[in-house]
Design an enzyme around this catalytic site. Structure first.
Site, PDB file in Angstrom:
ATOM      1  CG  HIS A  87      52.335  35.960  41.557  1.00 16.23           C
ATOM      2  ND1 HIS A  87      50.982  35.888  41.286  1.00 16.23           N
ATOM      3  CD2 HIS A  87      52.504  37.085  42.302  1.00 16.23           C
ATOM      4  CE1 HIS A  87      50.356  36.907  41.847  1.00 16.23           C
ATOM      5  NE2 HIS A  87      51.264  37.656  42.457  1.00 16.23           N
ATOM      6  CB  SER A 102      49.406  40.355  42.275  1.00 13.15           C
ATOM      7  OG  SER A 102      49.467  39.658  43.481  1.00 13.15           O
TER       8      SER A 102
END
Length: 256
Positions: A231, A82
């Site tokens: 994610h 991320s």
């Protein structure tokens, strides 16, 4: 920057995402440390690293290179999840001579919309005067609309202080610099070194329309997807994620 170092061999830097700390990629580090010198870092404004008033990707890239200098390392492979993936990419684009490769986990070299408003609201509205312990903090965050998995992740940075409880991360600094962290200022730069992008199959962070941006800035890229993950792909399927990343790293035959 605060860091944890294990193993010997070619250097690999592991960089966590927003609101995280150096333990987030610990499992990956353990899978790599038998063959590599693994450096897990607390990004500024996170964990036990210094708090910064201004935080953007050029400054973070410079900080990564300064850390290499402090450790006497000429080049390293950078792996990030991320926001950490963006820091890894920025370091390669800004300082390509110091980067032997990049792995970006579920992130693209693009600007993203705001998506953490609920998290910031929950973090900033939590009483820190001692009236709210960890259990009550979890209830508070869930009542504020944060899902339990995210709340548990955030509470890893919740700690007891002399006057009550507090956050290891610099929430005010992260909120103030949030636009810079979801943005992307490097559109005209490219990195020709080996790069791996790994996305979660159910995540919306790496989309088909991002492919042109990825290819333009990282032309030697490999693109992989892990099915049935979001994610947090490295936490949802750690063995598969670690094996995929280590296979890529091993294929590079990194020099000492």
């Amino acid at each position: 920057m605060n860091r944890a170092i294990s193993g010997q061999g070619p250097a690999i830097v592991l960089i966590h995402g927003l609101f995280g700390d150096l333990d987030n990629l610990k499992s990956l580090g353990q899978s790599l440390q038998s063959d590599y010198r693994v450096i897990r870092v607390d990004v500024p404004n996170h964990g036990n690293s210094p708090h910064w008033d201004t935080m953007d990707y050029p400054a973070l890239a410079d900080a990564m290179v300064a850390m290499l200098d402090e450790e006497g390392i000429d080049k390293a492979l950078f792996i990030g999840h991320s926001m950490g993936g963006k820091i890894a990419m920025a370091t390669a684009l800004y300082h390509p001579e110091r980067v032997s490769g990049v792995v970006a986990a579920d992130i693209s070299p693009v600007a993203y919309p705001h998506r953490h408003q609920l998290v910031f609201q929950a973090l900033t509205s939590l009483p820190l005067d001692g009236s709210c312990d960890r259990r009550q903090a979890l209830v508070h965050m869930k009542d504020a609309g944060v899902d339990e998995a995210t709340a548990q992740f955030l509470l890893k940075s919740f700690r007891r202080t002399d006057t009550g409880f507090g956050w290891k991360m610099n929430i005010d600094g992260l909120k103030r610099n949030y636009d810079a962290l979801i943005g992307w200022p490097f559109h005209t730069l490219s990195y020709s070194g080996p790069t791996l992008f790994v996305r979660g199959g159910d995540s919306d962070y790496v989309k088909a329309e991002h492919k042109d941006a990825i290819m333009a800035q990282f032309p030697a890229v490999q693109l992989k997807s892990i099915a049935a993950t979001g994610h947090w792909l490295h936490a949802q399927k750690p063995e598969l994620f670690n094996r995929l990343v280590k296979g890529f790293v091993d294929s590079l035959a990194l020099p000492l």
